[in-house]
Structure formats: C-alpha cells, structure tokens
Design an enzyme around this catalytic site. Structure first.
Site, PDB file in Angstrom:
ATOM      1  N   GLU A   1      41.620 -56.353   4.108  1.00 16.17           N
ATOM      2  CA  GLU A   1      41.931 -57.582   4.832  1.00 16.17           C
ATOM      3  C   GLU A   1      43.098 -57.218   5.756  1.00 16.17           C
ATOM      4  O   GLU A   1      42.933 -57.138   6.963  1.00 16.17           O
ATOM      5  CB  GLU A   1      42.310 -58.709   3.848  1.00 16.17           C
ATOM      6  CG  GLU A   1      42.652 -60.045   4.520  1.00 16.17           C
ATOM      7  CD  GLU A   1      43.206 -61.090   3.530  1.00 16.17           C
ATOM      8  OE1 GLU A   1      43.661 -60.728   2.423  1.00 16.17           O
ATOM      9  OE2 GLU A   1      43.214 -62.293   3.906  1.00 16.17           O
TER      10      GLU A   1
ATOM     11  N   HIS B   1      34.212 -66.695  -3.137  1.00 10.05           N
ATOM     12  CA  HIS B   1      35.619 -66.305  -2.931  1.00 10.05           C
ATOM     13  C   HIS B   1      36.444 -67.535  -2.563  1.00 10.05           C
ATOM     14  O   HIS B   1      36.518 -67.930  -1.392  1.00 10.05           O
ATOM     15  CB  HIS B   1      35.703 -65.240  -1.826  1.00 10.05           C
ATOM     16  CG  HIS B   1      37.053 -64.629  -1.642  1.00 10.05           C
ATOM     17  ND1 HIS B   1      37.297 -63.273  -1.808  1.00 10.05           N
ATOM     18  CD2 HIS B   1      38.251 -65.165  -1.305  1.00 10.05           C
ATOM     19  CE1 HIS B   1      38.575 -63.014  -1.572  1.00 10.05           C
ATOM     20  NE2 HIS B   1      39.178 -64.159  -1.245  1.00 10.05           N
TER      21      HIS B   1
ATOM     22  N   ASP C   1      37.876 -68.874   1.233  1.00  9.22           N
ATOM     23  CA  ASP C   1      39.169 -68.319   0.820  1.00  9.22           C
ATOM     24  C   ASP C   1      40.130 -69.425   0.358  1.00  9.22           C
ATOM     25  O   ASP C   1      40.281 -69.652  -0.840  1.00  9.22           O
ATOM     26  CB  ASP C   1      39.769 -67.503   1.978  1.00  9.22           C
ATOM     27  CG  ASP C   1      40.647 -66.348   1.528  1.00  9.22           C
ATOM     28  OD1 ASP C   1      40.670 -66.055   0.322  1.00  9.22           O
ATOM     29  OD2 ASP C   1      41.294 -65.726   2.390  1.00  9.22           O
TER      30      ASP C   1
END
Ligand code: ADE
Ligand code: ZN
Length: 328
Positions: A195, A12, A273
């Site tokens: 999230e 990710h 991220d």
C-alpha cells in the site's frame, strides 16, 4: 439494473474504521469526551495524510471502550453494509482496541460483536466473519498478545488473522511468531502490504509470513517478477481503490492498477477499507470502477466469485453465500 445494485462480497473492512463520524460523535457526547479537532466543519473525519489518518483513527477509538459500544457499532456497520448490497463481509477486529490484548476482556468484546452479527443477519440478511488483526506500529509483542487472543477464539466465526497499521515501521518478518501462532490454531492469513510499501513489501509478506491474501498489494504492479509469483502462489489481493485514491497513491480511479492486475491474471477483489474516512461505500466502489474501466455485470460477478473463493469462511457458509449471490 445498475451494476451498483448487484449483491457484493467485501473482504477488507476495518471495524473501527467503518464507524460513521456521527456514531463516534454521539458516543463522545454520551461519555463527555472531547473529540474536537478530529472532524471537519462538514462533520467528516479530518486528516492530511496516511500517518495522520492512523492517528485520527486511533483518537476516534478512544470513545469505543466497552463491549456494548462494539455491539452498537457492529449493528450500525452491518446495517450500512447491507444497505449497499453487501451480503457477506469479513471485518478486521483488533484486541488492542477491544480490551488492550487481555484475553478475558477480548472474549467479552467478541461475544457482544457476535451477538450483534446474529441480530444483523436476522434483520438485514448479511453474514459477518471476523479476522483478528494486529497493528504493525504497536510492535511484535502486542501482536503476540493479539495472536494468543486469536488462537483462543479461532473457530467458525473468527476465521483469520492479519496485520494492519503503518507499513513503514519494522518488517513483516518481525511478526512471524504471531502469524505462526495463528496458523497453528487453524486461522487463515492476510497482511497489509504494497500500500505504502513497495513491491518488496508484498514479496516479504508472501515469503516471510506465508499469507494467502494481501491487503492492498497494489504496488506489486511495479514488479513483473512479483506479479508472476503472486499468480503462481495463487495469492488474492484485497484491493481498496477508493482508499488508495483518497490517501494519494493514485490521482484517480482511472489511474488505479486494479484493471492491469486483473489482466495480468492476479486474483483481485474489491473492498472499502475504512468507508467513512474515504467517503466511499461498496456501491460507490462498483460505480467508480464501472465508470473508470467500463466493467459490467460479468466483471463484477467474476470479482465476487474470486472473493467468495478467497473468503475465510467454512464451506457451508460459502455455499449459502453463493446462493445469495445468484439470487439478488
Ligand atoms: N488501518 C486502518 N486502515 C488501514 C489502512 N488503509 N492501511 C493500514 N492500516 C490500516
Ligand atoms: Zn486496510
């Protein structure tokens, strides 16, 4: 050997979000674009909260305007990832930032990115695959254009389709056409949920879009029935603890639910991220998790094994990466 030295898999990573601030400032300087206001006096990206983070992110993208910019960016990202022990990485690429959703332009950007990935594999021994990602707050029509680009370039390098962006805009189901289009082209599916959205956003992602991975998904911990559904459906979470801490979901690593998710039988993986935005690296994520939860080499080997099985690459690549993991 410290656990931070172990070889790592990252699933990710947002391509533009991995751009070092100095790289963005250099391009701005070359193109005479004024980016004042985007950076703190110490040179880091400056943002207050999630919405502001997204707008700073998009402002930084204003200097990334050609395939050559993305070729340079890809090399810089992969050099940094490899220096942190990453041996296999999946990166989120958005046609919105690579030619605005136009197919021919996207193909030119993709060729440059793949060219850099080949060079990086040779120089730094890291393998990259691409997951095309639509941006939720750009809306379903833009997502359709991204899905068409994804369908046209699906193969052994573009292996997946997903969605990032602001979870408070619209619903997962609004993007069903785009996800169905990508699935029909043979792409594997992931989307950001849980999230900033609550557990219901994770349930919607799994039921309405049929994704096999969820970006973040950590707020599923608030709903035991959902945890059971995630386990039963064999969904893997792309967890980014450092990102969640900086964006204020949890006050510190020790309060992050990744260990509880894992204990509940959920398949969890670890990623950064948007590493320079969140002042992190894969090394740091490993160090912080080891410190917060006492995880050792066996725990990280198990996380990497989960990530390897959930990776969207073909079987030949999976076998090659497995060998890399076993011979640090
Ligand atoms: N785009 C880049 N980073 C993101 C994040 N953490 N959540 C949603 N969209 C994003
Ligand atoms: Zn993300």
């Amino acid at each position: 050997m410290s656990v931070a030295d172990l070889p790592k898999i990252e699933l990710h990573l947002h391509h533009e979000g991995a751009a070092p601030p100095a790289f963005i400032r250099q391009l701005a300087h070359e193109k005479r674009i004024d980016l004042s206001g985007l950076f703190k006096p110490d040179g880091r990206y400056d943002f207050r909260d999630f919405a502001h983070f997204l707008s700073v992110y998009e402002a930084a993208c204003e200097v990334l305007k050609s395939p050559e910019d993305f070729r340079r960016l890809t090399l810089a990202i992969l050099e940094e990832s490899a220096a942190n022990g990453v041996v296999y990485s999946e990166t989120f690429l958005s046609p919105d930032f690579c030619g605005g959703g136009d197919l021919q332009a996207w193909c030119d950007y993709l060729a440059a990115i793949q060219d850099a990935a080949v060079e990086a594999e040779r120089k730094f021994d890291i393998t990259l695959r691409g997951v095309i990602t639509c941006v939720r707050h750009f809306g379903p029509e833009k997502a359709k254009a991204s899905a068409r680009c994804a369908a046209e370039t699906a193969g052994d390098w573009i292996t997946g389709f997903g969605m990032g962006g602001n979870e408070s805009v619209g619903a997962q189901g609004d993007f069903k056409w785009a996800f169905d289009c990508a699935r029909e082209a043979g792409l594997r599916l992931t989307t950001h949920a849980g999230e900033f959205g609550g557990p219901e956003s994770v349930r919607d992602a799994i039921r309405d879009l049929g994704v096999e991975r969820v970006g973040h998904g950590v707020r599923a911990i608030e709903d035991p029935d959902l945890i059971r559904e995630i386990v039963d459906r064999d969904v893997t979470l792309e967890v980014c603890p450092g990102s969640n801490v900086v964006l204020g979901l949890y006050p510190e690593f020790a309060a992050h639910p990744i260990a509880r998710l894992r204990e509940a039988g959920v398949k969890v993986t670890v990623s950064t991220d948007d590493p320079p935005f969140f002042h992190t690296t894969m090394r740091r994520e490993y160090e912080m998790l080891a410190q917060a939860f006492g995880w050792g080499a066996e725990d990280f080997a198990a996380l990497n094994d989960t990530a390897l099985n959930a990776a969207f690459c073909d079987e030949e690549t999976r076998a090659r990466v497995k060998t890399r993991l076993e011979t640090p």
